[in-house]
Design a protein around this motif. Structure first.
Motif, PDB file in Angstrom:
ATOM      1  N   ASP A  40       6.244  -1.892   4.937  1.00 52.75           N
ATOM      2  CA  ASP A  40       5.261  -0.897   5.372  1.00 52.75           C
ATOM      3  C   ASP A  40       3.906  -1.305   4.797  1.00 52.75           C
ATOM      4  N   VAL A  41       2.981  -1.700   5.644  1.00 50.94           N
ATOM      5  CA  VAL A  41       1.648  -2.126   5.218  1.00 50.94           C
ATOM      6  C   VAL A  41       0.636  -1.119   5.745  1.00 50.94           C
ATOM      7  N   ARG A  42      -0.166  -0.567   4.845  1.00 54.19           N
ATOM      8  CA  ARG A  42      -1.161   0.423   5.240  1.00 54.19           C
ATOM      9  C   ARG A  42      -2.505   0.095   4.597  1.00 54.19           C
ATOM     10  N   ALA A  43      -3.564   0.677   5.152  1.00 53.16           N
ATOM     11  CA  ALA A  43      -4.909   0.485   4.625  1.00 53.16           C
ATOM     12  C   ALA A  43      -5.467   1.820   4.145  1.00 53.16           C
ATOM     13  N   SER A  44      -6.335   1.740   3.143  1.00 53.25           N
ATOM     14  CA  SER A  44      -7.069   2.908   2.678  1.00 53.25           C
ATOM     15  C   SER A  44      -8.472   2.459   2.281  1.00 53.25           C
ATOM     16  N   TYR A  45      -9.370   3.431   2.102  1.00 53.70           N
ATOM     17  CA  TYR A  45     -10.783   3.104   1.931  1.00 53.70           C
ATOM     18  C   TYR A  45     -11.370   3.885   0.756  1.00 53.70           C
ATOM     19  N   LEU A  46     -12.202   3.217  -0.018  1.00 51.26           N
ATOM     20  CA  LEU A  46     -12.852   3.863  -1.154  1.00 51.26           C
ATOM     21  C   LEU A  46     -14.020   4.736  -0.721  1.00 51.26           C
ATOM     22  N   ASP A  47     -14.634   4.405   0.414  1.00 51.41           N
ATOM     23  CA  ASP A  47     -15.823   5.130   0.848  1.00 51.41           C
ATOM     24  C   ASP A  47     -15.965   5.004   2.365  1.00 51.41           C
ATOM     25  N   HIS A  48     -16.749   5.889   2.939  1.00 51.08           N
ATOM     26  CA  HIS A  48     -17.175   5.856   4.338  1.00 51.08           C
ATOM     27  C   HIS A  48     -16.085   6.175   5.353  1.00 51.08           C
ATOM     28  N   LEU A  50     -11.790   7.195   6.240  1.00 47.62           N
ATOM     29  CA  LEU A  50     -10.501   7.737   5.804  1.00 47.62           C
ATOM     30  C   LEU A  50      -9.380   6.876   6.382  1.00 47.62           C
ATOM     31  N   PRO A  51      -8.189   6.899   5.698  1.00 47.45           N
ATOM     32  CA  PRO A  51      -7.810   7.728   4.555  1.00 47.45           C
ATOM     33  C   PRO A  51      -8.211   7.107   3.212  1.00 47.45           C
ATOM     34  N   ARG A  52      -8.284   7.946   2.187  1.00 49.30           N
ATOM     35  CA  ARG A  52      -8.533   7.497   0.821  1.00 49.30           C
ATOM     36  C   ARG A  52      -7.216   6.990   0.212  1.00 49.30           C
ATOM     37  N   PRO A  53      -7.298   6.158  -0.838  1.00 48.83           N
ATOM     38  CA  PRO A  53      -6.068   5.641  -1.466  1.00 48.83           C
ATOM     39  C   PRO A  53      -5.094   6.732  -1.877  1.00 48.83           C
ATOM     40  N   GLY A  54      -5.604   7.812  -2.472  1.00 48.47           N
ATOM     41  CA  GLY A  54      -4.714   8.876  -2.932  1.00 48.47           C
ATOM     42  C   GLY A  54      -3.936   9.519  -1.798  1.00 48.47           C
ATOM     43  N   GLN A  55      -4.569   9.654  -0.645  1.00 50.79           N
ATOM     44  CA  GLN A  55      -3.884  10.243   0.501  1.00 50.79           C
ATOM     45  C   GLN A  55      -2.713   9.375   0.959  1.00 50.79           C
ATOM     46  N   VAL A  56      -2.936   8.067   0.995  1.00 50.90           N
ATOM     47  CA  VAL A  56      -1.859   7.180   1.449  1.00 50.90           C
ATOM     48  C   VAL A  56      -0.768   7.078   0.390  1.00 50.90           C
ATOM     49  N   LEU A  57      -1.147   7.025  -0.873  1.00 46.39           N
ATOM     50  CA  LEU A  57      -0.141   6.983  -1.939  1.00 46.39           C
ATOM     51  C   LEU A  57       0.763   8.222  -1.877  1.00 46.39           C
ATOM     52  N   SER A  58       0.168   9.376  -1.661  1.00 42.52           N
ATOM     53  CA  SER A  58       0.965  10.609  -1.567  1.00 42.52           C
ATOM     54  C   SER A  58       1.894  10.571  -0.361  1.00 42.52           C
ATOM     55  N   ALA A  59       1.400  10.036   0.751  1.00 43.16           N
ATOM     56  CA  ALA A  59       2.241   9.949   1.948  1.00 43.16           C
ATOM     57  C   ALA A  59       3.407   8.996   1.734  1.00 43.16           C
ATOM     58  N   LEU A  60       3.167   7.900   1.046  1.00 41.78           N
ATOM     59  CA  LEU A  60       4.239   6.942   0.777  1.00 41.78           C
ATOM     60  C   LEU A  60       5.268   7.535  -0.176  1.00 41.78           C
ATOM     61  N   GLU A  61       4.799   8.283  -1.162  1.00 43.53           N
ATOM     62  CA  GLU A  61       5.732   8.957  -2.071  1.00 43.53           C
ATOM     63  C   GLU A  61       6.571   9.976  -1.301  1.00 43.53           C
ATOM     64  N   ALA A  62       5.934  10.735  -0.425  1.00 44.74           N
ATOM     65  CA  ALA A  62       6.648  11.742   0.359  1.00 44.74           C
ATOM     66  C   ALA A  62       7.675  11.099   1.282  1.00 44.74           C
ATOM     67  N   ALA A  63       7.432   9.854   1.678  1.00 48.66           N
ATOM     68  CA  ALA A  63       8.373   9.140   2.540  1.00 48.66           C
ATOM     69  C   ALA A  63       9.573   8.604   1.778  1.00 48.66           C
TER      70      ALA A  63
END
Length: 254
Positions: A40-48, A50-63
């Motif tokens: 599972d490869v996903r992207a996240s963004y620090l600025d400008h 979405l999604p932010r890293p925390g959002q994707v990390l939470s989604a991966l944990e929930a999965a």
């Protein structure tokens, strides 16, 4: 469906308002996923963007994933690598994230380490696609006020020049000298006539446009495209992911 025990890879990008940058990131996500099917490869963004890293990390944990490997899509360990990426993981943990996160090195040479052969191969291939018969090369980069980060870019330019058997100079879009025009002028003064510009960029954008235009206006004969979804870059991302370890910032919150 991907099994939850297969460690996903989260790419963290600075982010840009330029839509070309997001397209380049999506191309790299596809290239990394193609290079390692089932991950599972996903992207996240620090600025400008979405999604932010925390959002994707939470989604991966929930999965149900038991661990995540985070790879910063950065070519230097300047402020974004040293501060923003660790802060993003800390913020996610403060918000309740509990899954361990292994943070990989940036894609450029880490600290005093060597320039990865995969990075050099990608730069050479992009340059070859732009033209041939060069007698000197400029490595065009974004620029930074961080002296240590600039040293790693200079090492990358030296390594690229050595691998091509050509004199090489660095050029920056902002924050530091020389400009693209100044680097080209220096090489022309030393006798070079066909100067190619390699792009030390992962994606196009304003800074890429600025330094490339400066070099071409000063007499460079061709300029490479950014690395974007290059196969060599995808392999480098996976190599960084494989070498990542769990740092202190992944300690479970109390």
């Amino acid at each position: 469906m991907r099994p939850a025990h297969v460690t996903p890879v989260l790419l963290v990008v600075h982010g840009s308002r330029d839509p070309r940058a997001a397209r380049a990131t999506r191309a790299l996500v596809r290239a990394v996923a193609a290079a390692r099917p089932g991950v599972d490869v996903r992207a996240s963004y620090l600025d400008h963007t979405l999604p932010r890293p925390g959002q994707v990390l939470s989604a991966l944990e929930a999965a149900g994933h038991e661990r995540v490997t985070l790879v910063p899509l950065l070519l230097t360990a300047a402020y974004h690598g040293r501060v923003d990426v660790p802060d993003a993981v800390r913020a996610a943990r403060a918000a309740g994230l509990r899954v361990p996160v292994a943070v990989a090195d940036v894609l450029g040479p880490p600290g005093a380490g060597p320039v990865d052969d995969l990075l050099l191969a990608g730069l050479r291939r992009r340059l070859a696609a732009a033209g041939s018969g060069f007698d000197a090369v400029v490595l065009a980069a974004a620029g930074t006020r961080d002296a240590g980060a600039r040293q790693t870019v200079e090492r990358a330019a030296d390594a690229l020049g050595a691998s091509l058997g050509l004199p090489a100079r660095v050029a920056y879009a902002s924050a530091s000298a020389p400009t693209g025009a100044e680097a080209v002028a220096e090489l022309r003064a030393a006798g070079a006539e066909r100067i190619g510009v390699a792009a030390y960029f992962l994606a196009p954008g304003l800074l890429y446009d600025t330094v490339i235009r400066s070099a071409l206006d000063a007499g460079a004969v061709a300029a490479a495209q950014p690395l974007e979804g290059a196969a060599e870059l995808a392999r480098l991302v996976l190599a960084r992911a494989d070498a990542a370890t769990l740092p202190a910032i992944t300690a479970t919150a109390a």
